[in-house]
Design a protein around this motif. Structure first.
Motif, mmCIF file in Angstrom:
data_model
loop_
_atom_site.group_PDB
_atom_site.id
_atom_site.type_symbol
_atom_site.label_atom_id
_atom_site.label_comp_id
_atom_site.label_asym_id
_atom_site.label_seq_id
_atom_site.Cartn_x
_atom_site.Cartn_y
_atom_site.Cartn_z
ATOM 1 N N HIS A 91 93.218 -55.215 96.592
ATOM 2 C CA HIS A 91 94.650 -55.175 96.083
ATOM 3 C C HIS A 91 95.422 -56.319 96.222
ATOM 4 O O HIS A 91 96.065 -56.624 97.128
ATOM 5 N N GLY A 92 95.337 -57.297 95.195
ATOM 6 C CA GLY A 92 96.040 -58.665 95.254
ATOM 7 C C GLY A 92 96.966 -58.763 94.268
ATOM 8 O O GLY A 92 97.746 -57.691 93.988
ATOM 9 N N ALA A 93 97.107 -60.191 93.814
ATOM 10 C CA ALA A 93 98.449 -60.403 93.026
ATOM 11 C C ALA A 93 98.101 -59.598 91.429
ATOM 12 O O ALA A 93 99.077 -59.264 90.957
ATOM 13 N N VAL A 94 96.888 -59.125 91.010
ATOM 14 C CA VAL A 94 96.730 -58.674 89.894
ATOM 15 C C VAL A 94 96.708 -57.192 89.830
ATOM 16 O O VAL A 94 96.388 -56.483 88.864
ATOM 17 N N GLY A 95 97.156 -56.537 91.028
ATOM 18 C CA GLY A 95 96.974 -54.904 91.264
ATOM 19 C C GLY A 95 95.731 -54.674 91.081
ATOM 20 O O GLY A 95 94.735 -55.187 91.707
ATOM 21 N N VAL A 154 98.770 -64.241 83.407
ATOM 22 C CA VAL A 154 99.331 -62.934 82.417
ATOM 23 C C VAL A 154 99.439 -61.711 82.998
ATOM 24 O O VAL A 154 100.283 -60.832 83.372
ATOM 25 N N VAL A 155 98.135 -61.491 83.489
ATOM 26 C CA VAL A 155 97.960 -60.274 84.360
ATOM 27 C C VAL A 155 98.776 -60.298 85.461
ATOM 28 O O VAL A 155 99.506 -59.206 85.885
ATOM 29 N N ILE A 156 98.854 -61.543 86.235
ATOM 30 C CA ILE A 156 99.708 -61.306 87.520
ATOM 31 C C ILE A 156 101.308 -61.133 87.079
ATOM 32 O O ILE A 156 102.062 -60.254 87.910
ATOM 33 N N ALA A 157 101.586 -61.612 85.898
ATOM 34 C CA ALA A 157 102.836 -61.456 85.836
ATOM 35 C C ALA A 157 103.165 -60.062 85.140
ATOM 36 O O ALA A 157 104.154 -59.534 85.583
ATOM 37 N N ARG A 158 102.364 -59.557 84.456
ATOM 38 C CA ARG A 158 102.300 -57.887 84.216
ATOM 39 C C ARG A 158 102.138 -57.037 85.253
ATOM 40 O O ARG A 158 102.774 -56.198 85.250
ATOM 41 N N ALA A 159 101.523 -57.513 86.363
ATOM 42 C CA ALA A 159 101.369 -56.400 87.297
ATOM 43 C C ALA A 159 102.652 -56.467 88.273
ATOM 44 O O ALA A 159 102.990 -55.363 88.845
ATOM 45 N N GLY A 160 103.258 -57.540 88.347
ATOM 46 C CA GLY A 160 104.398 -57.435 89.108
ATOM 47 C C GLY A 160 104.515 -57.369 90.621
ATOM 48 O O GLY A 160 105.292 -57.034 91.213
ATOM 49 N N GLY A 164 109.903 -62.223 91.872
ATOM 50 C CA GLY A 164 110.844 -63.506 91.755
ATOM 51 C C GLY A 164 109.836 -64.622 91.132
ATOM 52 O O GLY A 164 109.043 -64.386 90.364
ATOM 53 N N ALA A 165 109.975 -65.806 91.286
ATOM 54 C CA ALA A 165 109.419 -66.818 90.905
ATOM 55 C C ALA A 165 107.667 -67.160 90.882
ATOM 56 O O ALA A 165 107.111 -67.607 90.259
ATOM 57 N N ALA A 166 107.472 -66.393 92.096
ATOM 58 C CA ALA A 166 105.932 -66.414 92.408
ATOM 59 C C ALA A 166 105.321 -65.458 91.367
ATOM 60 O O ALA A 166 103.935 -66.029 91.004
ATOM 61 N N ARG A 167 105.841 -64.733 90.790
ATOM 62 C CA ARG A 167 105.090 -63.848 89.670
ATOM 63 C C ARG A 167 104.860 -64.622 88.501
ATOM 64 O O ARG A 167 103.768 -64.211 87.851
ATOM 65 N N TRP A 168 105.559 -65.758 88.216
ATOM 66 C CA TRP A 168 105.033 -66.438 87.182
ATOM 67 C C TRP A 168 104.446 -67.843 87.308
ATOM 68 O O TRP A 168 104.251 -68.574 86.192
ATOM 69 N N ALA A 169 104.293 -68.170 88.461
ATOM 70 C CA ALA A 169 103.682 -69.447 89.170
ATOM 71 C C ALA A 169 102.370 -69.933 88.613
ATOM 72 O O ALA A 169 102.276 -70.810 87.987
ATOM 73 N N ILE A 170 101.467 -68.934 88.529
ATOM 74 C CA ILE A 170 100.067 -68.969 88.018
ATOM 75 C C ILE A 170 100.080 -69.350 86.497
ATOM 76 O O ILE A 170 99.339 -70.297 85.939
#
Length: 220
Positions: A91-95, A154-160, A164-170
């Motif tokens: 369970h990381g940033a990509v859910g 993209v997956v990190i941004a979609r997983a949420g 905040g800004a960290a969601r879009w950093a990668i």
């Protein structure tokens, strides 16, 4: 006359209620962010040495460059594990996205291969003339590396999971990487290429800070 025992009344003491303990924040964003930040700082210094000194022939700058460059690569590769897998529970940033996990871990593998090829071609075999097939292979590795990071972003941004800004950093970092690749492909402007290298390492530092300080949408 019989004595009557007087019952002893024990005063009731109100039971103390323990203060609620706030759940501990997962440590994996901090670990991933610190590794990305450390990799960015080391790569910035290594790039400065490469641009400003002769790391090919001068022993002292060369030794510092190799230590910093290799250290930055290892830090970036290591960061993909907590970013993709969290604390090892998946369970990381990509859910729960398997695609996201494979993209981030695959990016780490291709990053290691790409940077290893760079060191070999640039410094270990500087006089060798690479064949067309070898150059195509190197470009292919770079392209796959970039696409995997875009997919992971993209997956990190979609997983949420990251807020905040960290969601879009990668995702932003991956787009900066593509911009760097476009500039590097045209060697006619060396100044712009050098500037873009530092923009890229700076973006990595910012991404590391954002992820290390990130809050999560849900405890993972």
């Amino acid at each position: 006359m019989t004595a009557t025992a007087t019952p002893t009344v024990t005063p009731s003491v109100p039971r103390r209620h323990a203060a609620p303990v706030a759940p501990r924040s997962p440590s994996w964003p901090r670990a991933a962010g610190i590794l990305i930040l450390a990799g960015g700082v080391m790569l910035t210094v290594a790039t400065g040495l490469e641009v400003g000194t002769d790391v090919a022939t001068d022993p002292a700058p060369a030794a510092a460059f190799w230590v910093l460059f290799v250290g930055s690569v290892l830090a970036q590769v290591a960061a993909m594990f907590p970013l993709a897998l969290g604390r090892g529970d998946g369970h990381g940033a990509v859910g729960s996205s398997l695609v996201g996990k494979l993209a981030l871990l695959g990016f780490g593998a291709f990053l290691l291969a790409n940077h290893s090829l760079y060191l070999v071609v640039t410094y270990l075999l500087p006089t060798a003339t690479p064949s067309v097939g070898a150059m195509a292979f190197v470009l292919g590795v770079s392209a796959v590396q970039g696409m995997l990071l875009v997919l992971g972003g993209v997956v990190i941004a979609r997983a949420g999971v990251l807020r905040g800004a960290a969601r879009w950093a990668i995702l932003v970092l991956s787009l900066v990487g593509f911009a760097l690749g476009a500039v590097v492909s045209d060697p006619s402007n060396g100044v712009l290429t050098d500037v873009m290298y530092f923009v890229s390492t700076g973006a990595q530092i910012v991404a590391g800070i954002l992820i290390a300080r990130a809050t999560l949408s849900a405890a993972k």
